[in-house]
Design a protein around this motif. Structure first.
Motif, PDB file in Angstrom:
ATOM      1  N   PHE A  99       0.825  -1.207   0.000  1.00 51.32           N
ATOM      2  CA  PHE A  99       0.000   0.000   0.000  1.00 51.32           C
ATOM      3  C   PHE A  99       0.861   1.258   0.000  1.00 51.32           C
ATOM      4  CE2 PHE A  99      -2.062   3.337   2.541  1.00 51.32           C
ATOM      5  CZ  PHE A  99      -3.110   3.639   1.682  1.00 51.32           C
ATOM      6  N   VAL A 100       1.875   1.300   0.854  1.00 53.32           N
ATOM      7  CA  VAL A 100       2.754   2.464   0.916  1.00 53.32           C
ATOM      8  C   VAL A 100       3.474   2.650  -0.419  1.00 53.32           C
ATOM      9  CG1 VAL A 100       4.853   3.378   2.019  1.00 53.32           C
ATOM     10  CG2 VAL A 100       3.030   2.390   3.404  1.00 53.32           C
ATOM     11  N   PHE A 101       3.932   1.567  -1.014  1.00 56.69           N
ATOM     12  CA  PHE A 101       4.609   1.650  -2.305  1.00 56.69           C
ATOM     13  C   PHE A 101       3.671   2.177  -3.394  1.00 56.69           C
ATOM     14  CE2 PHE A 101       5.764  -0.286  -6.394  1.00 56.69           C
ATOM     15  CZ  PHE A 101       7.022   0.270  -6.549  1.00 56.69           C
ATOM     16  N   SER A 102       2.419   1.736  -3.392  1.00 51.44           N
ATOM     17  CA  SER A 102       1.481   2.196  -4.422  1.00 51.44           C
ATOM     18  C   SER A 102       1.108   3.662  -4.229  1.00 51.44           C
ATOM     19  CB  SER A 102       0.231   1.322  -4.435  1.00 51.44           C
ATOM     20  OG  SER A 102      -0.497   1.472  -3.235  1.00 51.44           O
ATOM     21  N   VAL A 103       1.032   4.120  -2.984  1.00 57.36           N
ATOM     22  CA  VAL A 103       0.741   5.540  -2.740  1.00 57.36           C
ATOM     23  C   VAL A 103       1.918   6.401  -3.183  1.00 57.36           C
ATOM     24  CG1 VAL A 103       0.403   7.260  -0.922  1.00 57.36           C
ATOM     25  CG2 VAL A 103      -0.915   5.148  -0.897  1.00 57.36           C
ATOM     26  N   LYS A 104       3.130   5.981  -2.884  1.00 60.90           N
ATOM     27  CA  LYS A 104       4.307   6.755  -3.271  1.00 60.90           C
ATOM     28  C   LYS A 104       4.511   6.767  -4.781  1.00 60.90           C
ATOM     29  CE  LYS A 104       7.007   6.602   0.917  1.00 60.90           C
ATOM     30  NZ  LYS A 104       8.298   6.316   1.524  1.00 60.90           N
ATOM     31  N   SER A 105       4.083   5.724  -5.458  1.00 60.27           N
ATOM     32  CA  SER A 105       4.263   5.676  -6.910  1.00 60.27           C
ATOM     33  C   SER A 105       3.157   6.412  -7.657  1.00 60.27           C
ATOM     34  CB  SER A 105       4.339   4.230  -7.388  1.00 60.27           C
ATOM     35  OG  SER A 105       3.081   3.599  -7.237  1.00 60.27           O
ATOM     36  N   GLY A 106       2.152   6.927  -6.936  1.00 60.58           N
ATOM     37  CA  GLY A 106       1.113   7.726  -7.570  1.00 60.58           C
ATOM     38  C   GLY A 106      -0.084   6.937  -8.054  1.00 60.58           C
ATOM     39  N   GLN A 107      -0.257   5.756  -7.550  1.00 56.56           N
ATOM     40  CA  GLN A 107      -1.365   4.913  -7.981  1.00 56.56           C
ATOM     41  C   GLN A 107      -2.718   5.534  -7.662  1.00 56.56           C
ATOM     42  OE1 GLN A 107      -0.983   2.009  -9.610  1.00 56.56           O
ATOM     43  NE2 GLN A 107      -3.178   1.664  -9.761  1.00 56.56           N
TER      44      GLN A 107
END
Length: 69
Positions: free
Chosen positions: A22-30
């Motif tokens: 989840f944190v990775f997807s938020v940081k990548s702009g998902q």
């Protein structure tokens, strides 16, 4: 009793993996909203007009109060 410890460890591991994903997807702009700003641009004039009217009404009320005093 040892099964509970194993299941607890597995569930915590899965929860951590989902949190990292989840944190990775938020940081990548998902979850960035790219549609709303383009639609907001179409309706922006109407919002400004209503704000201007309310501001002008407030100014008129202040002016009449100051002239009455």
């Amino acid at each position: 009793m040892s099964v509970i410890y194993v299941l607890l460890a597995i569930s915590i591991t899965v929860a951590i993996v989902f949190f990292i994903a989840f944190v990775f997807s938020v940081k990548s702009g998902q979850y960035d909203d790219t549609y709303t700003p383009s639609v907001r641009m179409l309706f922006e004039d109407e919002v400004i007009k209503s704000k201007d009217k309310s501001n002008s009404n407030k100014k008129e009320i202040k002016q009449t109060k100051s002239t009455n005093q």
